[in-house]
Write a protein that holds these residues in place. Structure first.
Motif, PDB file in Angstrom:
ATOM      1  N   GLU A   1     -10.072   5.246  -0.472  1.00 35.04           N
ATOM      2  CA  GLU A   1     -10.774   4.907   0.675  1.00 35.04           C
ATOM      3  C   GLU A   1     -12.240   4.872   0.328  1.00 35.04           C
ATOM      4  O   GLU A   1     -12.922   3.962   1.205  1.00 35.04           O
ATOM      5  CB  GLU A   1     -10.614   6.331   1.561  1.00 35.04           C
TER       6      GLU A   1
ATOM      7  N   ASP B   1       0.891  -1.046   0.094  1.00 32.94           N
ATOM      8  CA  ASP B   1       0.012   0.018  -0.008  1.00 32.94           C
ATOM      9  C   ASP B   1       0.816   1.073  -0.059  1.00 32.94           C
ATOM     10  O   ASP B   1       1.709   1.556   0.983  1.00 32.94           O
ATOM     11  CB  ASP B   1      -0.793  -0.001   1.197  1.00 32.94           C
TER      12      ASP B   1
ATOM     13  N   GLY C   1      -0.672   6.837  -1.881  1.00 40.09           N
ATOM     14  CA  GLY C   1      -1.741   7.351  -0.959  1.00 40.09           C
ATOM     15  C   GLY C   1      -1.964   8.957  -1.217  1.00 40.09           C
ATOM     16  O   GLY C   1      -2.291   9.588  -0.244  1.00 40.09           O
ATOM     17  N   ALA C   2      -1.841   9.231  -2.706  1.00 38.00           N
ATOM     18  CA  ALA C   2      -2.213  10.560  -2.969  1.00 38.00           C
ATOM     19  C   ALA C   2      -3.496  10.953  -2.546  1.00 38.00           C
ATOM     20  O   ALA C   2      -4.565   9.848  -2.593  1.00 38.00           O
ATOM     21  CB  ALA C   2      -1.896  10.509  -4.540  1.00 38.00           C
ATOM     22  N   ASN C   3      -4.207  12.145  -2.392  1.00 38.99           N
ATOM     23  CA  ASN C   3      -5.297  12.752  -1.936  1.00 38.99           C
ATOM     24  C   ASN C   3      -5.658  13.372  -3.380  1.00 38.99           C
ATOM     25  O   ASN C   3      -5.237  14.016  -3.908  1.00 38.99           O
ATOM     26  CB  ASN C   3      -5.181  13.531  -0.834  1.00 38.99           C
TER      27      ASN C   3
ATOM     28  N   HIS D   1      -1.414   5.328  14.192  1.00 37.15           N
ATOM     29  CA  HIS D   1      -2.375   4.855  13.328  1.00 37.15           C
ATOM     30  C   HIS D   1      -2.307   3.498  12.911  1.00 37.15           C
ATOM     31  O   HIS D   1      -3.337   2.646  12.987  1.00 37.15           O
ATOM     32  CB  HIS D   1      -2.535   5.826  12.028  1.00 37.15           C
ATOM     33  N   PHE D   2      -1.346   3.092  12.309  1.00 35.65           N
ATOM     34  CA  PHE D   2      -1.000   1.620  11.871  1.00 35.65           C
ATOM     35  C   PHE D   2      -0.902   0.616  12.987  1.00 35.65           C
ATOM     36  O   PHE D   2      -1.651  -0.321  12.741  1.00 35.65           O
ATOM     37  CB  PHE D   2       0.091   1.326  10.886  1.00 35.65           C
TER      38      PHE D   2
ATOM     39  N   GLN E   1       2.559   8.416  10.724  1.00 39.42           N
ATOM     40  CA  GLN E   1       1.311   7.730  10.867  1.00 39.42           C
ATOM     41  C   GLN E   1       1.471   6.257  11.653  1.00 39.42           C
ATOM     42  O   GLN E   1       0.469   5.578  11.719  1.00 39.42           O
ATOM     43  CB  GLN E   1       0.838   7.505   9.516  1.00 39.42           C
TER      44      GLN E   1
ATOM     45  N   TYR F   1       2.758  -1.444   4.171  1.00 37.52           N
ATOM     46  CA  TYR F   1       2.115   0.077   4.218  1.00 37.52           C
ATOM     47  C   TYR F   1       3.598   1.067   4.101  1.00 37.52           C
ATOM     48  O   TYR F   1       4.290   0.682   5.152  1.00 37.52           O
ATOM     49  CB  TYR F   1       1.036   0.341   5.261  1.00 37.52           C
TER      50      TYR F   1
ATOM     51  N   HIS G   1       4.421  12.908  -0.932  1.00 36.75           N
ATOM     52  CA  HIS G   1       3.979  11.759  -1.324  1.00 36.75           C
ATOM     53  C   HIS G   1       5.012  11.136  -2.135  1.00 36.75           C
ATOM     54  O   HIS G   1       4.974  10.062  -2.600  1.00 36.75           O
ATOM     55  CB  HIS G   1       2.838  11.793  -2.292  1.00 36.75           C
TER      56      HIS G   1
ATOM     57  N   THR H   1       4.263   4.914   4.499  1.00 37.26           N
ATOM     58  CA  THR H   1       3.643   6.235   4.628  1.00 37.26           C
ATOM     59  C   THR H   1       4.637   6.982   5.633  1.00 37.26           C
ATOM     60  O   THR H   1       5.546   6.430   6.052  1.00 37.26           O
ATOM     61  CB  THR H   1       2.286   6.419   5.386  1.00 37.26           C
TER      62      THR H   1
HETATM   63  N1  ARG Z   1      -3.671   9.470   1.879  1.00 36.27           N
HETATM   64  C1  ARG Z   1      -3.164   9.438   3.015  1.00 36.27           C
HETATM   65  C2  ARG Z   1      -2.153  10.495   3.277  1.00 36.27           C
HETATM   66  O1  ARG Z   1      -2.097  11.376   2.207  1.00 36.27           O
HETATM   67  C3  ARG Z   1      -2.018   8.259   2.855  1.00 36.27           C
HETATM   68  C4  ARG Z   1      -2.784   7.026   2.776  1.00 36.27           C
HETATM   69  C5  ARG Z   1      -1.674   5.676   3.312  1.00 36.27           C
HETATM   70  N2  ARG Z   1      -2.329   4.311   3.008  1.00 36.27           N
HETATM   71  C6  ARG Z   1      -3.342   4.039   3.994  1.00 36.27           C
HETATM   72  N3  ARG Z   1      -3.827   2.776   3.869  1.00 36.27           N
HETATM   73  N4  ARG Z   1      -3.500   4.658   5.241  1.00 36.27           N
HETATM   74  O2  ARG Z   1      -1.725  10.752   4.325  1.00 36.27           O
END
Ligand code: ARG
Length: 601
Positions: A282, A131, A134-136, A367-368, A364, A358, A145, A360
């Motif tokens: 998501e 994973d 992770g772009a938004n 969170h994980f 984070q 994953y 990113h 990131t």
């Molecule tokens: N979109 C998230 C960010 O910009 C990262 C996602 C990472 N992957 C995940 N499964 N949470 O921080």
């Protein structure tokens, strides 16, 4: 192919066992005194205690046995691993080793003939989820990113190369508040659009109500507004909530946002030579969430706390207190953790992977930890399935602060890439050996290598300084230096082919002619081990370190050796085989890291 170090260790184990000592003492490591030996075994020191003997006596026993083994092999017509003079017991009980040059050369020849240069496919097609990215959606890709994409791509390639079935998922942020913000900003800009007419019952247009550049302007404006204007923020939250509950007009806008933004993201990732098997996000976790929430409650794991629904994840062995994982807010909204858990349910259903990775930002981490523990506690993921979070550090500017544009803004990835390409182009043009067009093309290839290697050569968890000048340098521990080495070998091989009159003697790699050549072979011999370890430890920087060492070994060998002028044709052909192997190993390694070499530079 068996790993070279294991072949040596096997020999050592047999010697320990043959003398009546436990095999486990027979550990062989690379020497930390290359002036004295190539490999060493320090096991006699530990064995001394167990057997109540002097370490040197044990070491001498073992050395005698090693020599005996080697002479038995020689008598049987095999090439022994060691020659007598190269195994020594030294005070207080070290066993110092040098390998038989011929044995090493035969290993080289084996590599040139083996599939994947002697790397075993340890994966057997097991599925691993990676994973990364992770772009938004609707927010431009920024350098934050970059690391996820670069590291993740390399891990995906490493796994595939080792025979795993890697499934790379970009896991877009496509369901959060940014969607509500965009919808409400769009309403302010274009209130006449049918999406905002509550009495409208027709079909929604197929044409998006904005271009990518408008969209890129809409989000930051809206985000700024929400910080200053509480009322606007509430509108955005309501819009997000409506979207998440299937309100048709907003779903229609959401689809437009997705289409416009995805095309742009795909182009950007493509420029980075970063590829995904899945373009999920998501939003894809949404259908799993009602069941998830119910199941966590049924299992007695989730409970109400201050209106929210939470799952305890603390364990007695934790060194600090870890807060529970919130799976539903008091207003009923799902959170980041909820969507990651929903995604795990989907991945288990679709792939039942043997491992999750994953990638990131390291911020984070909590969170994980929370998500992984809930997934295991609830039994969604088997207890033995590793769930790994690679948390990377920040890419800083030369001032040691997070990387920014010259005027202090957030640097867009595209601009960063353009800057690098430009700088490499200028460097290539200094030499002026190629046309401008070729220089432009080459600059792209070299620029990407500079960027990726600059990142990957650091241990992921560490922050690093983005230093353009250093990254694009053709000397030192840089991507361009590695490429330069490959290009140099290609050029030697090209010249050799041009000058070669008759078919070269059907040659094999000969025993090395000098110490520089042997050092180069010893580096090459590490290849399969480095690859396997780097993947097992999800550590691309180990491959970078390896190809840097290998390039150095090649360049110093080349410096001392006149390959093209060599008169002994068998020797020359052997060198050609050897440097072809160097080129192939380097090329394979950079492919796995995620970049390639140009023909010339
Ligand atoms: N979109 C998230 C960010 O910009 C990262 C996602 C990472 N992957 C995940 N499964 N949470 O921080």
């Amino acid at each position: 192919m068996k790993k070279f170090l294991d072949l040596i260790a096997d020999e050592m184990k047999a010697a320990f066992a043959g003398c009546g000592y436990e095999e486990s003492y027979a550990k062989v490591v690379l020497s930390n005194r290359p002036d004295l030996c190539e490999y060493q075994c320090n096991g006699a020191m530990a064995a001394a205690k167990a057997y109540k003997k002097k370490p040197i006596d044990i070491a001498s026993d073992v050395v005698a046995k090693l020599k005996e083994q080697c002479s038995v092999r020689a008598a049987a017509g095999e090439t022994p691993v060691f020659l007598d003079e190269d195994v020594n017991a030294v005070m207080p009980g070290f066993i110092n080793l040098r390998v038989n040059s011929l044995y090493l050369a035969e290993y080289m020849e084996g590599m040139t003939q083996a599939p994947k240069l002697g790397l075993d496919e340890i994966g057997h097609g097991e599925t691993i989820i990676v994973d990364y990215g992770g772009a938004n959606v609707a927010k431009p890709l920024h350098v934050g990113h970059l690391r996820s994409a670069v590291i993740g791509e390399s891990i995906r390639r490493m796994g595939n190369f080792l025979g795993y079935h890697m499934v790379g998922d970009v896991h877009l942020g496509d369901w959060g508040l940014q969607m509500g913000l965009i919808i409400e900003e769009l309403r302010d800009r274009k209130p006449e659009l049918v999406y905002f007419d509550e009495s409208y019952t027709g079909e929604y247009p197929t044409e998006p109500p904005f271009t990518i550049s408008e969209l890129e302007d809409i989000y930051p404006t809206a985000s700024k507004k929400a910080k200053e204007d509480e009322c606007f923020k509430e509108r955005a939250q309501t819009a997000t909530f409506k979207l998440q509950n299937g309100y048709a007009p907003f779903t229609a806008i959401w689809k437009h946002i997705m289409n416009v933004s995805l095309a742009d993201l795909k182009r950007n990732y493509g420029n980075l030579d970063v590829h995904f098997d899945l373009w999920k996000g998501e939003s894809d976790a949404e259908p799993y969430i009602p069941w998830l929430i119910q199941d966590l409650q049924d299992k007695g794991l989730a409970y109400e706390s201050q209106g929210a629904l939470v799952v305890d994840i603390a364990e007695p062995t934790d060194s600090k207190e870890l807060p529970p994982c919130i799976v539903r807010k008091s207003d009923g909204a799902a959170l980041y953790a909820t969507s990651d858990l929903g995604t795990i349910l989907e991945r288990e259903k679709d792939f039942a992977p043997v491992k999750y990775i994953y990638i990131t930002d390291k911020r984070q981490e909590l969170h994980f930890t929370q998500v992984f523990r809930v997934a295991k506690k609830a039994g969604y993921v088997k207890p033995e399935t590793p769930m790994i979070h690679i948390g990377f550090g920040t890419m800083n500017g030369r001032d040691g602060k997070p990387f920014k544009t010259r005027d202090g803004g957030v640097m867009r990835l595209e601009h960063l890439i353009a800057d690098i390409d430009e700088a490499v182009y200028a460097r290539i043009m200094e030499n002026r050996t190629v046309s401008e067009d070729e220089a432009r093309e080459t600059a792209k290839v070299v620029g990407l290598a500079a960027l990726k290697y600059g990142d990957l050569s650091n241990q992921a968890a560490k922050d690093y300084v983005f230093d353009l000048e250093r990254f694009i340098s053709f000397e030192g521990n840089t991507g361009p230096y590695i490429l330069y080495t490959i290009v140099r070998i290609k050029s030697i091989l090209g010249k050799y082919l041009d000058q070669k009159q008759e078919e070269a003697e059907a040659s094999a790699v000969l025993a090395p002619s000098g110490s520089g050549e042997k050092t180069l072979m010893l580096e090459l011999a590490k290849y399969n081990e480095v690859m396997e370890n780097a993947f097992a430890e999800t550590a691309p920087h180990k491959i970078c370190q390896y190809i840097f060492d290998l390039s150095n070994a090649f360049n110093s060998f080349y410096h001392d050796t006149r390959i093209l002028a060599e008169e002994d044709k068998a020797r020359q052909a052997s060198w050609i085989r050897l440097i072809t192997l160097v080129k192939d190993v380097l090329t394979t390694c950079i492919q796995v890291l995620g970049f390639e070499a140009p023909e010339r530079m």
